[in-house]
Write a protein that holds these residues in place. Structure first.
Motif, mmCIF file in Angstrom:
data_model
loop_
_atom_site.group_PDB
_atom_site.id
_atom_site.type_symbol
_atom_site.label_atom_id
_atom_site.label_comp_id
_atom_site.label_asym_id
_atom_site.label_seq_id
_atom_site.Cartn_x
_atom_site.Cartn_y
_atom_site.Cartn_z
ATOM 1 N N CYS A 20 -3.196 5.070 11.498
ATOM 2 C CA CYS A 20 -3.868 3.772 11.371
ATOM 3 C C CYS A 20 -3.929 3.068 12.722
ATOM 4 O O CYS A 20 -4.986 2.598 13.142
ATOM 5 C CB CYS A 20 -3.143 2.898 10.342
ATOM 6 S SG CYS A 20 -3.695 1.195 10.333
ATOM 7 N N VAL A 21 -2.798 3.011 13.446
ATOM 8 C CA VAL A 21 -2.837 2.314 14.744
ATOM 9 C C VAL A 21 -3.662 3.089 15.760
ATOM 10 O O VAL A 21 -4.317 2.486 16.615
ATOM 11 C CB VAL A 21 -1.451 2.000 15.355
ATOM 12 C CG1 VAL A 21 -0.770 0.889 14.609
ATOM 13 C CG2 VAL A 21 -0.589 3.204 15.456
ATOM 14 N N CYS B 151 1.834 -3.606 6.333
ATOM 15 C CA CYS B 151 2.475 -2.286 6.265
ATOM 16 C C CYS B 151 3.705 -2.218 5.368
ATOM 17 O O CYS B 151 4.496 -1.282 5.485
ATOM 18 C CB CYS B 151 2.881 -1.749 7.650
ATOM 19 S SG CYS B 151 1.578 -1.806 8.856
ATOM 20 N N HIS C 202 1.886 6.909 7.727
ATOM 21 C CA HIS C 202 0.620 6.212 7.517
ATOM 22 C C HIS C 202 0.262 5.342 8.705
ATOM 23 O O HIS C 202 -0.892 5.223 9.080
ATOM 24 C CB HIS C 202 0.681 5.329 6.258
ATOM 25 C CG HIS C 202 0.867 6.104 5.004
ATOM 26 N ND1 HIS C 202 1.858 5.842 4.088
ATOM 27 C CD2 HIS C 202 0.202 7.170 4.526
ATOM 28 C CE1 HIS C 202 1.796 6.702 3.092
ATOM 29 N NE2 HIS C 202 0.795 7.527 3.337
ATOM 30 N N CYS C 203 1.258 4.678 9.254
ATOM 31 C CA CYS C 203 0.976 3.719 10.322
ATOM 32 C C CYS C 203 0.503 4.431 11.597
ATOM 33 O O CYS C 203 -0.301 3.871 12.350
ATOM 34 C CB CYS C 203 2.201 2.863 10.620
ATOM 35 S SG CYS C 203 2.577 1.717 9.269
ATOM 36 N N ARG D 36 -4.346 -7.979 15.607
ATOM 37 C CA ARG D 36 -3.860 -7.103 16.689
ATOM 38 C C ARG D 36 -4.997 -6.677 17.607
ATOM 39 O O ARG D 36 -4.843 -6.617 18.828
ATOM 40 C CB ARG D 36 -3.133 -5.884 16.091
ATOM 41 C CG ARG D 36 -1.793 -6.253 15.459
ATOM 42 C CD ARG D 36 -1.102 -5.065 14.831
ATOM 43 N NE ARG D 36 -1.864 -4.502 13.718
ATOM 44 C CZ ARG D 36 -1.474 -3.439 13.021
ATOM 45 N NH1 ARG D 36 -0.343 -2.805 13.327
ATOM 46 N NH2 ARG D 36 -2.202 -2.992 12.020
ATOM 47 N N GLU E 237 3.705 0.978 3.399
ATOM 48 C CA GLU E 237 3.399 2.214 4.139
ATOM 49 C C GLU E 237 4.671 2.973 4.508
ATOM 50 O O GLU E 237 5.740 2.418 4.580
ATOM 51 C CB GLU E 237 2.640 1.888 5.441
ATOM 52 C CG GLU E 237 1.649 0.749 5.361
ATOM 53 C CD GLU E 237 0.481 1.015 4.434
ATOM 54 O OE1 GLU E 237 0.120 2.198 4.287
ATOM 55 O OE2 GLU E 237 -0.040 0.058 3.850
HETATM 56 FE FE1 FES Z 1 0.787 0.375 9.378
HETATM 57 FE FE2 FES Z 1 -1.878 0.168 9.858
HETATM 58 S S1 FES Z 1 -0.837 0.925 8.077
HETATM 59 S S2 FES Z 1 -0.224 -0.044 11.236
#
Ligand code: FES
Ligand code: 5AD
Length: 350
Positions: A326-327, A315, A322-323, A283, A318
């Motif tokens: 992280c993003v 993910c 969490h995401c 990404r 997750e």
């Molecule tokens: Fe889901 Fe990184 S943990 S985008």
């Protein structure tokens, strides 16, 4: 070494010239220093037209029930190894409200092509999300009737994602038994007529695909003049007819993203989850060659295992909470920032 003709072609594309099929196919094959020059041009166009903000779209995979049997897809109808689920309407609305609380400006409601929710129910979900949040709502529920698209548009849906998958009509018919490219394009035209912001896109590395086919994919996106285009590698999924096929490569996918940025200069282009699933920095690499959107998963964790269009999807373990951080870290790490608001197409005036 960068050949002079390569540099001049990249410069023309950067300046907005409409490239032909052979020129695009040529750019799609670039490697080494020449590929870096292509990425540099795509990154400059992205910065000029879209800025440094990266838009987040929370993805809600609300059902994996599907009546289609696409040869590439892990949730195809005849895959008996998939446990089928549908989220209840209230659960979908709650997931969207959660995404809004996490700071996302829009959500994408995606499912297999099935009747997990009847059209009226889905319209109700859209109405409720629009009434209770400031979110832009995107639907991604496949080929449907014009009436259904109209119903959801009236309910308040802003956008629709329907990848054309491949612009090669024969390959399309082989990979999607019983369906034709022409019908899919018809759906995209209806969505356009109904006033949706329209997203399409394709997979890179499908068996039988060539750089000329990918050039045709990009030319089709240009002809449809889409507001959004999702481009990801094909990843062979177990228990599908293509389980043993080779996957698309990171390099070819990035070249396709960069060429799409040069061709559709003001489109929103996601750094796709599929790319992040075949390369640990997939990404990030896409953000550096034209992409300006990320679609973090906001599906409740207990459903994620069952929405594997392809294996080793990131993910899976997750939860939405969490995401989000992280993003954000990922975006800041690339010297970019998280864009706020719904992130409409810059062409959108309403
Ligand atoms: Fe889901 Fe990184 S943990 S985008
Ligand atoms: N590999 C990569 N992408 C896939 N998709 C479906 N199956 C796969 C796969 N095996 C993509 C299709 C679809 C989108 C939701 O996911 O392009 O439109």
């Amino acid at each position: 070494m960068i050949r002079r003709e390569v540099l001049s072609l990249i410069r023309r594309a950067e300046a907005g010239a409409d490239l032909g099929r052979d020129e695009l196919a040529f750019l799609l094959s670039l490697e080494g220093e020449e590929q870096k020059a292509l990425f540099g041009a795509a990154d400059r166009v992205r910065a000029r037209t879209m800025g440094d903000g990266v838009h987040l779209r929370g993805l809600i995979e609300f059902s994996n029930i599907c009546r289609m049997d696409c040869c590439y897809c892990g949730i195809r109808r005849s895959n008996r190894h998939v446990r089928r689920y549908r989220m209840a309407p209230e659960e979908i609305v709650a997931a969207a409200q959660g995404a809004s609380r996490l700071g996302y400006g829009s959500v994408v409601l995606q499912s297999g092509e099935g009747d997990a929710l009847d059209p009226e129910e889905l319209a109700g979900v859209v109405r409720q999300i629009k009434a209770t949040t400031p979110l832009a709502v995107t639907l991604s529920v496949g080929e449907r009737t014009r009436e259904e698209y109209a119903l959801w548009r009236e309910a308040g849906a802003d956008r629709f994602l329907l990848r054309h998958e491949t612009a090669d009509p024969e390959l399309f018919a082989r990979l999607r038994p019983g369906r034709r490219l022409e019908q899919r394009v018809q759906c995209l035209l209806w969505l356009r007529e109904l006033g949706y912001q329209v997203g399409s896109g394709f997979m890179v590395g499908l068996p039988g695909q060539t750089v000329e086919t990918i050039a045709d994919d990009i030319l089709l996106l240009r002809k449809l003049n889409v507001e959004m285009a999702g481009i990801g590698p094909f990843i062979p999924a177990p228990n599908t007819p293509l389980a043993d096929a080779a996957a698309g490569t990171v390099d070819r996918t990035l070249n396709a993203v960069a060429c799409t940025r040069l061709t559709l200069q003001d489109a929103h282009l996601p750094a796709t989850t599929a790319l992040g699933s075949i390369h640990p920095r997939g990404r990030q690499l896409a953000l550096a060659c034209g992409a300006n959107v990320i679609m973090p998963n906001v599906t409740p964790g207990r459903y994620r295992d069952h929405y594997q269009l392809y294996p080793n999807k990131i993910c899976l373990r997750e939860e939405p909470e969490h995401c989000a951080p992280c993003v954000t870290a990922l975006i800041l790490g690339e010297g970019r920032f998280v864009a706020t608001g719904p992130g409409h197409s810059p062409r959108w005036t309403s």
